[in-house]
Design a protein around this motif. Structure first.
Motif, short mmCIF file in Angstrom:
data_model
loop_
_atom_site.label_atom_id
_atom_site.label_comp_id
_atom_site.label_asym_id
_atom_site.label_seq_id
_atom_site.Cartn_x
_atom_site.Cartn_y
_atom_site.Cartn_z
N ALA A 16 0.86 -1.17 0.04
CA ALA A 16 -0.17 -0.16 0.12
C ALA A 16 0.83 1.10 -0.03
N ARG A 17 2.10 1.21 0.83
CA ARG A 17 2.92 2.33 0.74
C ARG A 17 3.40 2.71 -0.38
N GLU A 18 3.99 1.62 -1.08
CA GLU A 18 4.45 1.72 -2.24
C GLU A 18 3.61 2.56 -3.61
N TYR A 386 19.02 -2.91 -7.25
CA TYR A 386 18.14 -3.98 -7.98
C TYR A 386 17.49 -4.80 -6.92
N ARG A 387 18.04 -5.01 -5.72
CA ARG A 387 17.24 -5.91 -4.68
C ARG A 387 16.30 -5.29 -4.02
N HIS A 388 16.40 -3.73 -3.77
CA HIS A 388 15.50 -2.97 -3.10
C HIS A 388 14.14 -3.17 -4.29
N ASP A 389 14.37 -2.81 -5.61
CA ASP A 389 13.27 -3.02 -6.38
C ASP A 389 12.65 -4.20 -6.41
N GLY A 395 6.18 -5.45 -1.70
CA GLY A 395 6.01 -4.68 -0.28
C GLY A 395 6.93 -4.90 0.83
N PHE A 396 8.15 -5.13 0.46
CA PHE A 396 9.15 -5.06 1.33
C PHE A 396 10.29 -4.31 1.06
N ASP A 397 11.14 -3.83 2.25
CA ASP A 397 12.00 -2.94 2.13
C ASP A 397 11.69 -1.58 1.91
N ILE A 398 10.61 -1.40 2.16
CA ILE A 398 9.96 0.12 2.06
C ILE A 398 9.83 1.01 3.17
N ARG A 399 10.54 2.18 2.73
CA ARG A 399 10.73 3.01 3.97
C ARG A 399 9.40 3.23 4.94
N GLY A 400 9.63 3.39 6.14
CA GLY A 400 8.50 3.77 6.94
C GLY A 400 7.63 2.60 7.25
N ILE A 401 7.94 1.48 6.90
CA ILE A 401 7.19 0.31 7.31
C ILE A 401 8.10 -0.59 8.29
N ASP A 402 7.14 -0.78 9.41
CA ASP A 402 8.05 -1.50 10.49
C ASP A 402 7.65 -2.96 10.18
#
Ligand code: NAD
Length: 416
Positions: A16-18, A386-389, A395-402
């Motif tokens: 959702a954040r993305e 690349y890994r981030h994308d 929905g992983f590695d998204i800033r602000g998500i705990d």
């Protein structure tokens, strides 16, 4: 859980954040593009784009990758009402759905909040039953489509006329292919190979990823009277660097893409006669989506490409590509700018000769020095990016998500 370059689960709030991040990006471009800024209008239903060039857009393959970026751009950049179709697995209270299922919820929530009409249909876009549902939705909403985006990527398709199930394969044609790929989590390089496709596999891939289904969509939508006069339809393609041609452009998928390009020409001729419309294929940049991560050589090529393009300040993701496709090609006035083969090219920054020269040189250095662990090659590629994308697509590695926090339910994206 990751297996074979595929993320097996998804994070609802991360997805959702993305989606929200992509919406924010498009909104941030509205001012510089001179588009009507986003935001609810008191008493009005359509908040965005009062002088909008797009009334309604149908996006086939709306839930992830280029289709999702198209839906977000059409809605939040140009105020379009959207109908989206995708085929995603629903989450249950305890089991993860596919990322696109959460993305759709996030899109619908944001659209509703902004006063933009949106209908999302989860079902097989290759079936006539889903075509009927789309037509019924359009009629119920009282709209006709100004644009139809065709962004399906699928391994299988059932022909609605015969009930036969066709499978697409990603194989070279004429000779076997071997090349390196990379595990995005460890950075380990691995040799991959694919046998040459049979005639049957070549034909089946065209059945799945060629233009037959696209044509069927346009024919049935037009017959039902839900295409606007001047409607444009766009399907997406990829050409990529010559080092990938054996497995991609000159392989089975490339064969299907050439069929798609041929279909665009036929469709355009027909649509211009009947409704003053047009059909395009847009060649987009290579990016990490759920589909491209499993293509041999592409992950390692993309990791190097990202590094080179970021160094030059020309790197783009899905949303940057599509926002630019709309603003600088599709809605930049008539005629739409195309290359000598009639293709829209939004991959020009990727295909820039200097960028490609540098990528090829770095790839050969990686190949020469890399057996097993990739020591000393960190400066040559952007494996972290690349890994981030790759992770962000689920929905992983998204800033602000705990990510330490418990996820109470897997069938909702939660409240904002
Ligand atoms: P993706 O996997 O992110 O998205 C595919 C979409 O198709 C999803 O919404 C999925 O739900 C939907 N879909 C699949 N099967 C379906 C079915 N039977 N019914 C309904 N929906 C279905 O893929 P993507 O990478 O965004 O690719 C979209 C298009 O863009 C493809 O034509 C692809 O070739 C093209 N493209 C991709 C890249 C790249 O690098 N990823 C580059 C250029 C062009």
């Amino acid at each position: 859980m990751i297996r074979g370059n595929i993320c097996l689960n998804a994070h609802p709030a991360g997805c959702a954040r993305e989606v929200e991040n992509q919406i924010s990006y498009v909104r941030s471009k509205n001012a510089s593009r001179g588009r009507v800024p986003a935001g609810p209008v008191a008493g009005g239903s359509h908040a965005e784009g009062r002088s909008k060039p797009l009334g309604a857009v149908l996006v086939l393959g709306c839930s992830t990758g280029y289709g999702l970026a198209s839906r977000i751009t059409a809605a939040f950049g140009y105020g379009a009402a959207t109908v989206g179709v995708s085929f995603e697995k629903e989450g249950s209270e305890t089991r993860s759905g596919t990322p696109g299922w959460y993305n759709n919820m996030a899109f619908d929530r944001a659209a509703k909040k902004t006063g933009l009409a949106s209908v999302t249909i989860n079902g097989d876009a290759f079936s006539d039953a889903v075509r009927l549902r789309v037509i019924e939705s359009a009629k119920t909403m009282g709209l006709t489509f100004d644009q139809v985006i065709y962004s399906l990527a699928s391994p299988v398709r059932t022909d609605p006329d015969t009930g036969i199930l066709y499978r697409s394969v990603l194989k070279p044609i004429g000779a076997p292919y071997s090349g390196k790929t990379v595990d995005p989590m460890t950075g380990n390089l691995m040799e991959t190979s694919a046998e040459s496709a049979t005639e049957e596999e070549i034909a089946q891939t065209v059945k799945v990823m060629g233009g037959e289904d696209w044509e069927r969509w346009i024919t049935q939508l037009e017959k039902a009277g839900v295409l606007s006069r001047g409607c444009a339809t766009v399907a997406y393609s990829y050409i990529g660097p010559s080092l990938s041609h054996a497995i991609y452009r000159d392989g089975t998928i490339g064969g299907a893409k050439k069929h798609l390009e041929q279909t665009a020409r036929t469709l355009s001729a027909g649509m211009s006669r009947t409704i003053g419309g047009s059909a395009f294929v847009s060649v987009n940049k290579g990016l990490v989506t759920r589909s491209s991560a499993v293509i041999p050589i592409i992950p390692i090529y993309l990791a190097v490409l990202f590094k080179v393009m970021k160094e030059r300040g020309t790197h783009e993701g899905c949303i940057e590509q599509i926002e630019r496709l709309y603003a600088e090609r599709l809605l930049a006035g008539s005629p739409v700018s195309v290359d000598g083969d009639g293709l829209i090219r939004i991959d020009e920054l990727e295909m820039d000769a200097a960028v490609q020269g540098e990528v090829v040189s770095r790839l050969s250095r990686i190949s020469a020095g890399a057996a097993g662990a990739p020591s000393g090659i960190q400066d040559l590629w952007d494996l972290d990016g690349y890994r981030h994308d790759f992770l962000a697509a689920s929905g992983f590695d998204i800033r602000g998500i705990d990510y330490e926090a418990d996820v109470a339910r897997m069938d909702t994206i939660g409240e904002v």
